[in-house]
Design a protein around this motif. Structure first.
Motif, short mmCIF file in Angstrom:
data_model
loop_
_atom_site.label_atom_id
_atom_site.label_comp_id
_atom_site.label_asym_id
_atom_site.label_seq_id
_atom_site.Cartn_x
_atom_site.Cartn_y
_atom_site.Cartn_z
N ARG A 1 0.82 -1.33 -0.07
CA ARG A 1 0.15 0.06 -0.12
C ARG A 1 0.93 1.17 0.07
O ARG A 1 1.54 1.42 0.94
CB ARG A 1 -1.07 -0.02 1.19
N ASP B 1 -1.25 -0.51 -4.23
CA ASP B 1 -2.37 0.06 -3.99
C ASP B 1 -2.18 1.28 -3.76
O ASP B 1 -1.60 1.64 -2.71
CB ASP B 1 -3.38 -0.56 -2.78
N ASP C 1 -5.38 5.01 7.30
CA ASP C 1 -5.15 3.90 6.50
C ASP C 1 -3.97 3.29 7.11
O ASP C 1 -3.08 3.82 7.44
CB ASP C 1 -5.13 4.29 5.04
#
Lengths: 138, 510
Positions: B31, B58, B75
Motif C-alpha cells: 500500500r 494499491d 489507513d
C-alpha cells in the motif's frame, strides 16, 4: 583412714547417679551438686578432695565455677577434673588455663577416670606438679 | 481435548513465529501513499506501478501534507512517496513533520533534479531513499519501494531482537557481563549494576578485575586467564565482602575462531553456603547433645555388666552384651558425625608425636581378633623390622586403621584372610590392608572417598556404616601429607593403601 570425698557438679541427675555408683564401687564417698551455684557453695562447705565438673549447666557455667573455686583461698587447692560433652579445643585450653587438673569428654572410659582421680589425690604427684609450675614461673 | 487444543495453539504460535522471521512474500499488495500536489505526475507514478508484473500496488494520492497525514492516521500504509514541495509545507520541514508522525512507515523522498542536497539531508534524517523525478522509470521505482519496505522491516526486526535480548539480559538475576580480551567490560546486565551499586555508564569499558576485586591485575586462579589456554568454560568460587559467588566464564569467539573475550556469570551462593554451615552446626550440636545420654547409658550398662549392682544370670548377661555392642556402635556413629562436621568447619586438628607405627597397627589388629575369630578370618601381618618411629597423630592413624580393618572384616566372608603390610621407604611408609572379600565394582570406586557415598549393596553381610569412615580417613591421611587409594575388583577382594611421609611440613587446611 577416712574415705576420700568427691564432689560431682553436673545438671544431669542420671549421669551423676551412674558416676556415683562407679566411684562408690571404687571406694570413694560421693557428693553431688546439680548446678554451678550449688556446686560452688557445696565445695566451700564440704571441702571435697576432688571435684568433677561439667561445662553446660544452668545458674553458673562450668568455666565460671572453676574460676571461682580457683580464686577462693578456701578451695583453690582442690583438684578439678572436667567431664563434659562439650569437647572443643577452646574449652579444653580454657579449662587448663583456669587451673583444671584434667579434661575428659563424655562418653568417658571409667578406668581412665579412676586413674586420673587417683593421680589427683596423690600428694607426691601434686607436689611435683606444683614445683614444676613454680619453676616455670621463675 | 484440552491437551490437543494446547498443541494446536503451540503449533500455531510456531508458524506465526516462523512467518515473522521470513521476508514477506511480495504476492500481497503493497500500500503506497503518494503525497504530491501535481496530479499529472501522480498519474505517471500510478502508471509506472501498474507496469510491475510481480507485485501489486494499491496507490493512494494526497495533494497536501495535511491530507497525507490524515491517510497515515486512518489507513494502513506500507510506504510513503513524498514530494518536499507541497502547497502547505516546503523544504525539509515537510519531511520532518511527516517523519515525526509516521516513524514506522518507510519514506522515499521525491525530488527535482536541482534539489539533491535537500534529499540527501532527508536521507540523513531517516528517509529510506530518494528518487529524482525526471530519472524515475517503472523498474527503479518498484525497486526503490521494495527495498525501502524490506529495509524498514529488517531494521524493525533488529530493533525488536535487540530489545528482547536486552530485556531478557536484565531480567536474569545472576550477574552477567561480557568482557573483551583485555578484561574490559563490554556489556553488563542490571544485576551487575545492583551488585556494584554503580550506573551502567560507570561500568562499561572499565576493567573487570578492578571492579570486582579492586585491582587491575587478575587474581590468582582468574578463570579468564585459564580460559585463554583451555578455550572452554572455567569456574571458580569467590568471596567478595560478605557474599560467596560461583563464577563461570565462557569463551566469546568470533567467526574466524579467535578468542575475543568472555561471558562472565556470577551466581550468588551465599545462601547455599549459609545453609551448609547451618547443617554442619546442627550436626555438631546434636552430636554433642547425644553424648550426654549416651555416656549415662554406657556407664549404666557397664555397671550392670561387671556385677557392681549384683550378679546377673547368663541370659541377662547375653542380652546386656548385645545392648552394649549396639550402644558402642551408636557412639562410633556419633564420633564419625562429629569428625565430619569438624572437617567441614575446617576445625579438624592433628597432634603429632613420635609413634612406633608397627606396635600401633598390631594393637588395632588385636582389638579386632575376637570379631575375626567369630568369622574364622585369618590375619597375616608383614612388618619390616627395626622401623624408626614415625611423627604422626597416634589416635587419628589408629582411627584410620580401625576403619580399614573393620571394613575388611565386614566385607570378607568366613574363612577369608586379611593381610596387613607395612613397607618402609626413605621418604614415606606405605601401609596396605588387603582382603579376600566381595570387592568393589569399578563404577563405585570413583566416589568411594566422597561423603555419604554408601553405594547400593545388594549383598554383603552385616551392619551399614555412616559412609563417613573413608572420607574421614582420607582427610586424616591428607592432613599428614600422605595419600590413600584403593585397588579392587568385584568378587576378588580389595586392597586399601595409604602412605605417610617420613618428614613433612604440616599441611594447612584450605
Amino acid at each position: 583412714m577416712d574415705k576420700k570425698r568427691i564432689l560431682i557438679i553436673d545438671d544431669e541427675p542420671d549421669f551423676v547417679r551412674v558416676v556415683q555408683l562407679r566411684l562408690e564401687a571404687a571406694g570413694y564417698q560421693v557428693l553431688a551438686a546439680f548446678d554451678g551455684m550449688q556446686g560452688v557453695s557445696a565445695a566451700h562447705k564440704e571441702k571435697p578432695d576432688v571435684i568433677i565438673l561439667d561445662i553446660m549447666m544452668p545458674a553458673m557455667h562450668g568455666h565460671r565455677v572453676c574460676e571461682a573455686l580457683k580464686k577462693s583461698a578456701k578451695t583453690w587447692t582442690i583438684p578439678i577434673i572436667y567431664l563434659t560433652a562439650k569437647g572443643n579445643k577452646e574449652d579444653e585450653e580454657l579449662a587448663y588455663k583456669l587451673g583444671a587438673e584434667h579434661f575428659l569428654t563424655k562418653p568417658y572410659d571409667p578406668q581412665v577416670l579412676l586413674r586420673i582421680i587417683e593421680k589427683a589425690l596423690d600428694p607426691d604427684a601434686q607436689l611435683q606438679k606444683y614445683e614444676a609450675k613454680e619453676k616455670e614461673k621463675v | 481435548m484440552e491437551h490437543e487444543k494446547q498443541i494446536k495453539i503451540v503449533k500455531g504460535w510456531k508458524d506465526q513465529q516462523r512467518k515473522a522471521m521470513l521476508p514477506k512474500p511480495f504476492s500481497e499488495v503493497i500500500r503506497v501513499l503518494l503525497i504530491e500536489d501535481n496530479h499529472g505526475y501522480a498519474e505517471i507514478i500510478g502508471i509506472m506501478l501498474d507496469r510491475s508484473h510481480d507485485i501489486r500496488f494499491d496507490l493512494k494520492n494526497a495533494a497536501s501534507l495535511l491530507e497525507g497525514l490524515k491517510h497515515v492516521v486512518k489507513d494502513a500504509i506500507d510506504v510513503i512517496l513524498l514530494d518536499l514541495k507541497l502547497p502547505d509545507s516546503r523544504g525539509i520541514e515537510t519531511f520532518d513533520t511527516l517523519y515525526s508522525r509516521a516513524q514506522s512507515v518507510p519514506i522515499i523522498v521525491l525530488t527535482a533534479i536541482d534539489n539533491d542536497k535537500l534529499a540527501l539531508e532527508a536521507v540523513k534524517k531517516g528517509a529510506q531513499d530518494y528518487l529524482v523525478k525526471d530519472q524515475v522509470n517503472s523498474k527503479s521505482l518498484v525497486h526503490a519501494i521494495r527495498y525501502a519496505v524490506e529495509r524498514k522491516r529488517m531494521a524493525e526486526m533488529l530493533f525488536t531482537a535487540a530489545h528482547e535480548w536486552r530485556t531478557t539480559f536484565d531480567a536474569i538475576g545472576n550477574v552477567v557481563c561480557l568482557i573483551d580480551y583485555e578484561r574490559n567490560i563490554i556489556r553488563c546486565n542490571k544485576a551487575m549494576t545492583e551488585l556494584l551499586n554503580m550506573p551502567f555508564t560507570d561500568i562499561i569499558k572499565k576493567n573487570c578485575c578492578e571492579l570486582i576485586h579492586g585491582s587491575r591485575m587478575p587474581i590468582k586462579g582468574c578463570p579468564f586467564e585459564t580460559l585463554k589456554k583451555t578455550y572452554g568454560r572455567e569456574e571458580i568460587l569467590l568471596q567478595r565482602r560478605d557474599r560467596w559467588f560461583q563464577i563461570s566464564v565462557d569463551p566469546l569467539i568470533d567467526e574466524r575462531k579467535n578468542l575475543i573475550g568472555g561471558v562472565h556469570i556470577m551466581t550468588d551462593i551465599s545462601r547455599e553456603k549459609e545453609i551448609d554451615r547451618m547443617k554442619s552446626e546442627l550436626i555438631s550440636n546434636v552430636s554433642h547433645e547425644l553424648r550426654t545420654p549416651l555416656s549415662t547409658i554406657k556407664e549404666g550398662i557397664a555397671l550392670l555388666f561387671d556385677g557392681s549392682l549384683g550378679g546377673l544370670h547368663l541370659e541377662q548377661k547375653d542380652m546386656l552384651s548385645r545392648v552394649k555392642s549396639n550402644v558402642d556402635r551408636l557412639s562410633r556413629l556419633i564420633d564419625d558425625l562429629l569428625d565430619m562436621s569438624r572437617i567441614e568447619a575446617g576445625k579438624m586438628e592433628i597432634e603429632k608425636s613420635f609413634v612406633d607405627i608397627s606396635a600401633l597397627i598390631k594393637e588395632v589388629i588385636s582389638s579386632f581378633q575376637n570379631q575375626a575369630n567369630k568369622k574364622n578370618i585369618k590375619f597375616v601381618i608383614t612388618i619390616m623390622k627395626n622401623m624408626l618411629p614415625m611423627y604422626i597423630d597416634r589416635g587419628r592413624i589408629s582411627q584410620v586403621m580401625t576403619n580399614l580393618i573393620s571394613n575388611s572384616i565386614k566385607f570378607t566372608p568366613a574363612y577369608g584372610c586379611i593381610t596387613v603390610e607395612i613397607r618402609d621407604g626413605k621418604k614415606e611408609a606405605e601401609i596396605s590392608v588387603s582382603d579376600t572379600g566381595i570387592g568393589i565394582a569399578q563404577k563405585n570406586i570413583t566416589g568411594l572417598f566422597d561423603r555419604f557415598s554408601q553405594f547400593d549393596r545388594e549383598y554383603g553381610p552385616g551392619e551399614r556404616g555412616t559412609g563417613l569412615g573413608l572420607p574421614i580417613s582420607k582427610e586424616i591421611i591428607e592432613m599428614h601429607g600422605g595419600r590413600i587409594w584403593v585397588k579392587s575388583e568385584s568378587g576378588k577382594g580389595s586392597t586399601f593403601i595409604f602412605t605417610l611421609p617420613r618428614l613433612c611440613l604440616d599441611r594447612t587446611i584450605p
